[in-house]
Scaffold this motif. Structure first.
Motif, mmCIF file in Angstrom:
data_model
loop_
_atom_site.group_PDB
_atom_site.id
_atom_site.type_symbol
_atom_site.label_atom_id
_atom_site.label_comp_id
_atom_site.label_asym_id
_atom_site.label_seq_id
_atom_site.Cartn_x
_atom_site.Cartn_y
_atom_site.Cartn_z
ATOM 1 N N LEU A 1 0.834 -1.208 0.000
ATOM 2 C CA LEU A 1 0.000 0.000 0.000
ATOM 3 C C LEU A 1 0.866 1.256 0.000
ATOM 4 O O LEU A 1 0.541 2.228 -0.699
ATOM 5 N N GLU A 2 1.952 1.249 0.758
ATOM 6 C CA GLU A 2 2.857 2.400 0.760
ATOM 7 C C GLU A 2 3.469 2.620 -0.622
ATOM 8 O O GLU A 2 3.647 3.761 -1.063
ATOM 9 N N ARG A 3 3.771 1.549 -1.326
ATOM 10 C CA ARG A 3 4.303 1.680 -2.691
ATOM 11 C C ARG A 3 3.244 2.240 -3.640
ATOM 12 O O ARG A 3 3.551 3.054 -4.519
ATOM 13 N N LEU A 4 1.982 1.811 -3.461
ATOM 14 C CA LEU A 4 0.900 2.367 -4.282
ATOM 15 C C LEU A 4 0.770 3.868 -4.052
ATOM 16 O O LEU A 4 0.620 4.646 -5.005
ATOM 17 N N VAL A 5 0.845 4.282 -2.794
ATOM 18 C CA VAL A 5 0.758 5.702 -2.468
ATOM 19 C C VAL A 5 1.934 6.454 -3.086
ATOM 20 O O VAL A 5 1.759 7.540 -3.653
ATOM 21 N N ALA A 6 3.119 5.894 -3.007
ATOM 22 C CA ALA A 6 4.299 6.543 -3.596
ATOM 23 C C ALA A 6 4.129 6.700 -5.107
ATOM 24 O O ALA A 6 4.441 7.755 -5.667
ATOM 25 N N ASN A 7 3.628 5.677 -5.774
ATOM 26 C CA ASN A 7 3.418 5.762 -7.221
ATOM 27 C C ASN A 7 2.363 6.805 -7.570
ATOM 28 O O ASN A 7 2.533 7.588 -8.508
ATOM 29 N N ALA A 8 1.278 6.825 -6.802
ATOM 30 C CA ALA A 8 0.224 7.808 -7.055
ATOM 31 C C ALA A 8 0.744 9.219 -6.784
ATOM 32 O O ALA A 8 0.451 10.154 -7.546
#
Length: 149
Positions: free
Chosen positions: A131-138
Motif C-alpha cells: 500500500l505504501e508503494r501504491l501511495v508513492a506511485n500515485a
C-alpha cells in the motif's frame, strides 16, 4: 467474461466501508469519518497551521476547512491566529479532543485488526509495504503534474 480487477474499485470500496465503520463507532461523539485523519494528525502534534495540515494529509484546503469547522463546532479544536502570519491560523486540540484520543485510536486499531484477521505476520507487513508503494506511485504521478502514465 469475468469482471476486470480494479485496484481503484477495491480501494474505493474499502474506503467507504472504513467510513461506515468509523461513523458507527464515533457518531455518539459527533465525529464523522472525515474528521478522523485531522484528529489523528493533530494528536501527533497540534499547533500547526491549516495549510500545513491540508498538505500533510494530502487534502485540499476547502476539505480541510470544512472538517476543522465541524471539529470546532463540536468543541474538539480551536483556531488561534498565527503570530507570524495574522492571515493564518494554528489548530489546537481542546481538552475534550484529548480525552477522546483513546476512543479514536481504539476504533482504528480494532478496524485494522479486523481487516487483517486471517493474515500471517508476514502478510500483514506485505500489505502495508504494498500500500505504501501504491501511495508513492500515485504521489509521483501527482507531483509530475498529473500527466498520463
Amino acid at each position: 467474461m469475468g469482471e476486470r480487477r480494479s485496484i481503484g474499485r477495491l480501494i474505493s470500496y474499502l474506503y467507504r466501508l472504513t467510513g461506515s465503520y468509523l461513523h458507527e463507532r464515533l457518531k455518539k461523539h459527533g465525529i464523522g469519518s472525515g474528521q478522523v485523519p485531522l484528529l489523528m494528525r493533530l494528536y501527533r502534534g497540534d499547533g500547526i497551521n491549516q495549510d500545513q495540515l491540508a498538505k500533510e494529509l494530502r487534502i485540499d484546503k476547502a476539505t480541510c476547512t470544512r472538517g476543522l469547522r465541524k471539529l470546532e463546532r463540536a468543541g474538539y479544536v480551536r483556531r488561534i491566529s498565527d503570530e507570524a502570519d495574522r492571515r493564518a491560523y494554528r489548530i489546537c486540540l481542546t481538552e475534550r479532543a484529548r480525552k477522546l484520543q483513546p476512543t479514536v485510536e481504539k476504533a482504528l486499531e480494532e478496524w485494522t485488526k479486523h481487516l487483517l484477521s486471517g493474515f500471517s505476520d508476514e502478510e500483514r507487513e506485505m500489505v502495508f509495504d504494498l500500500l505504501e508503494r501504491l501511495v508513492a506511485n500515485a504521489s509521483a504521478w501527482k507531483a509530475g503534474g498529473g500527466k498520463d502514465v
